[in-house]
Design a protein around this motif. Structure first.
Motif, PDB file in Angstrom:
ATOM      1  N   TYR A 149       0.850  -1.184   0.000  1.00 19.19           N
ATOM      2  CA  TYR A 149       0.000   0.000   0.000  1.00 19.19           C
ATOM      3  C   TYR A 149       0.891   1.241   0.000  1.00 19.19           C
ATOM      4  O   TYR A 149       1.560   1.525   1.002  1.00 19.19           O
ATOM      5  CB  TYR A 149      -0.899   0.018   1.235  1.00 19.19           C
ATOM      6  CG  TYR A 149      -1.815  -1.174   1.331  1.00 19.19           C
ATOM      7  CD1 TYR A 149      -3.065  -1.165   0.726  1.00 19.19           C
ATOM      8  CD2 TYR A 149      -1.424  -2.327   2.022  1.00 19.19           C
ATOM      9  CE1 TYR A 149      -3.909  -2.271   0.812  1.00 19.19           C
ATOM     10  CE2 TYR A 149      -2.255  -3.419   2.112  1.00 19.19           C
ATOM     11  CZ  TYR A 149      -3.495  -3.389   1.502  1.00 19.19           C
ATOM     12  OH  TYR A 149      -4.332  -4.487   1.586  1.00 19.19           O
ATOM     13  N   HIS A 204       2.645  -7.162   9.545  1.00 20.08           N
ATOM     14  CA  HIS A 204       2.729  -5.855   8.873  1.00 20.08           C
ATOM     15  C   HIS A 204       4.174  -5.382   8.871  1.00 20.08           C
ATOM     16  O   HIS A 204       4.987  -5.836   9.670  1.00 20.08           O
ATOM     17  CB  HIS A 204       1.871  -4.819   9.603  1.00 20.08           C
ATOM     18  CG  HIS A 204       2.545  -4.271  10.823  1.00 20.08           C
ATOM     19  ND1 HIS A 204       2.485  -4.903  12.043  1.00 20.08           N
ATOM     20  CD2 HIS A 204       3.318  -3.178  11.007  1.00 20.08           C
ATOM     21  CE1 HIS A 204       3.185  -4.209  12.927  1.00 20.08           C
ATOM     22  NE2 HIS A 204       3.706  -3.154  12.325  1.00 20.08           N
ATOM     23  N   SER A 207       5.342   5.827   6.167  1.00 26.74           N
ATOM     24  CA  SER A 207       4.066   5.126   6.362  1.00 26.74           C
ATOM     25  C   SER A 207       3.660   4.990   7.824  1.00 26.74           C
ATOM     26  O   SER A 207       2.470   4.906   8.127  1.00 26.74           O
ATOM     27  CB  SER A 207       4.106   3.754   5.694  1.00 26.74           C
ATOM     28  OG  SER A 207       5.065   2.925   6.310  1.00 26.74           O
ATOM     29  N   THR A 227      -4.622   3.256   8.851  1.00 23.14           N
ATOM     30  CA  THR A 227      -4.617   1.856   8.430  1.00 23.14           C
ATOM     31  C   THR A 227      -5.206   0.912   9.469  1.00 23.14           C
ATOM     32  O   THR A 227      -5.668  -0.165   9.120  1.00 23.14           O
ATOM     33  CB  THR A 227      -3.180   1.392   8.102  1.00 23.14           C
ATOM     34  OG1 THR A 227      -2.383   1.450   9.282  1.00 23.14           O
ATOM     35  CG2 THR A 227      -2.566   2.256   7.018  1.00 23.14           C
ATOM     36  N   TYR A 286       3.405   0.658   3.112  1.00 21.93           N
ATOM     37  CA  TYR A 286       3.318  -0.348   4.158  1.00 21.93           C
ATOM     38  C   TYR A 286       2.823  -1.626   3.506  1.00 21.93           C
ATOM     39  O   TYR A 286       2.229  -1.608   2.432  1.00 21.93           O
ATOM     40  CB  TYR A 286       2.433   0.097   5.331  1.00 21.93           C
ATOM     41  CG  TYR A 286       0.962   0.239   5.033  1.00 21.93           C
ATOM     42  CD1 TYR A 286       0.078  -0.800   5.302  1.00 21.93           C
ATOM     43  CD2 TYR A 286       0.444   1.421   4.511  1.00 21.93           C
ATOM     44  CE1 TYR A 286      -1.278  -0.663   5.047  1.00 21.93           C
ATOM     45  CE2 TYR A 286      -0.902   1.563   4.258  1.00 21.93           C
ATOM     46  CZ  TYR A 286      -1.766   0.513   4.531  1.00 21.93           C
ATOM     47  OH  TYR A 286      -3.101   0.644   4.275  1.00 21.93           O
ATOM     48  N   TYR A 296       5.888  -1.338   8.178  1.00 16.61           N
ATOM     49  CA  TYR A 296       5.754   0.048   7.752  1.00 16.61           C
ATOM     50  C   TYR A 296       7.109   0.522   7.242  1.00 16.61           C
ATOM     51  O   TYR A 296       8.103   0.481   7.964  1.00 16.61           O
ATOM     52  CB  TYR A 296       5.263   0.927   8.905  1.00 16.61           C
ATOM     53  CG  TYR A 296       3.806   0.682   9.216  1.00 16.61           C
ATOM     54  CD1 TYR A 296       2.815   1.372   8.525  1.00 16.61           C
ATOM     55  CD2 TYR A 296       3.409  -0.246  10.169  1.00 16.61           C
ATOM     56  CE1 TYR A 296       1.475   1.146   8.779  1.00 16.61           C
ATOM     57  CE2 TYR A 296       2.077  -0.485  10.433  1.00 16.61           C
ATOM     58  CZ  TYR A 296       1.110   0.218   9.728  1.00 16.61           C
ATOM     59  OH  TYR A 296      -0.217  -0.009   9.975  1.00 16.61           O
TER      60      TYR A 296
END
Length: 177
Positions: free
Chosen positions: A7, A95, A14, A21, A102, A97
């Motif tokens: 993304y 995840h 990010s 998010t 991200y 970042y």
């Protein structure tokens, strides 16, 4: 290769976009639950906390050792099979970042897996059934079922077939007699 969705972000890195998010209160709740579970010596209670409050898929008789750190933002993207051991102080991320983007990716850990202490599992990784991850490993790509992996960066030390040959005569892990 890891299976993540990217993304892009504009402007600041990010992490400055984090609450666009994931909701702030979700992170607060997850943080509290994860911290309680990290220090709880009761394995059944940990699994219950993870299933009920974080949405993890956790198999029966799976053991999360003391101080395991789950992804605080997207723990629902983590699944662990049955009778798996996650070693002390292991970090499991769903995840990452970065500066201009991200990434999110599910982490699937199979059944009968052993993950050694102080390992880090990155987003988008699958660890196959019966695999062994050596202590201190950075798991940055998929782990084949039954293999023994380790290192930073991670590499395959023994394949499933090599492990079977090594354990052929072992009284605990060898063939049933």
């Amino acid at each position: 290769m890891r299976n993540t969705t990217r993304y892009p972000v504009t402007g600041a890195n990010s992490l400055w976009h984090v609450y666009k998010t994931v909701p702030f209160w979700k992170v607060v709740k997850n943080f509290i639950v994860i911290q309680l579970a990290r220090y709880t010596p009761f394995l059944g209670m940990k699994n219950w906390l993870y299933r009920v409050f974080l949405g993890l898929k956790v198999g029966e008789q799976t053991s999360f050792a003391l101080m395991v750190m789950l992804d605080v933002m997207f723990p629902e993207k983590i699944s662990v099979g049955r009778n798996t051991v996650i070693g002390y102080n292991t970090t499991i991320l769903a995840h990452e970042y970065l500066i201009k983007e991200y990434r999110l990716g599910a982490v699937a850990i199979g059944s009968e897996v052993m993950i050694g202490a102080n390992s880090t599992i990155l987003p988008g990784v699958t660890i196959g059934d019966g695999a062994i991850v050596s202590a201190g490993t950075l798991v940055h790509k998929d782990v084949p079922a039954g293999s023994f992996v380790g290192g930073n960066p991670m590499h395959v030390i023994y394949t499933k077939e090599e492990m079977a040959a090594r354990w052929a005569d072992d009284p605990i892990y060898g063939r049933e007699k």
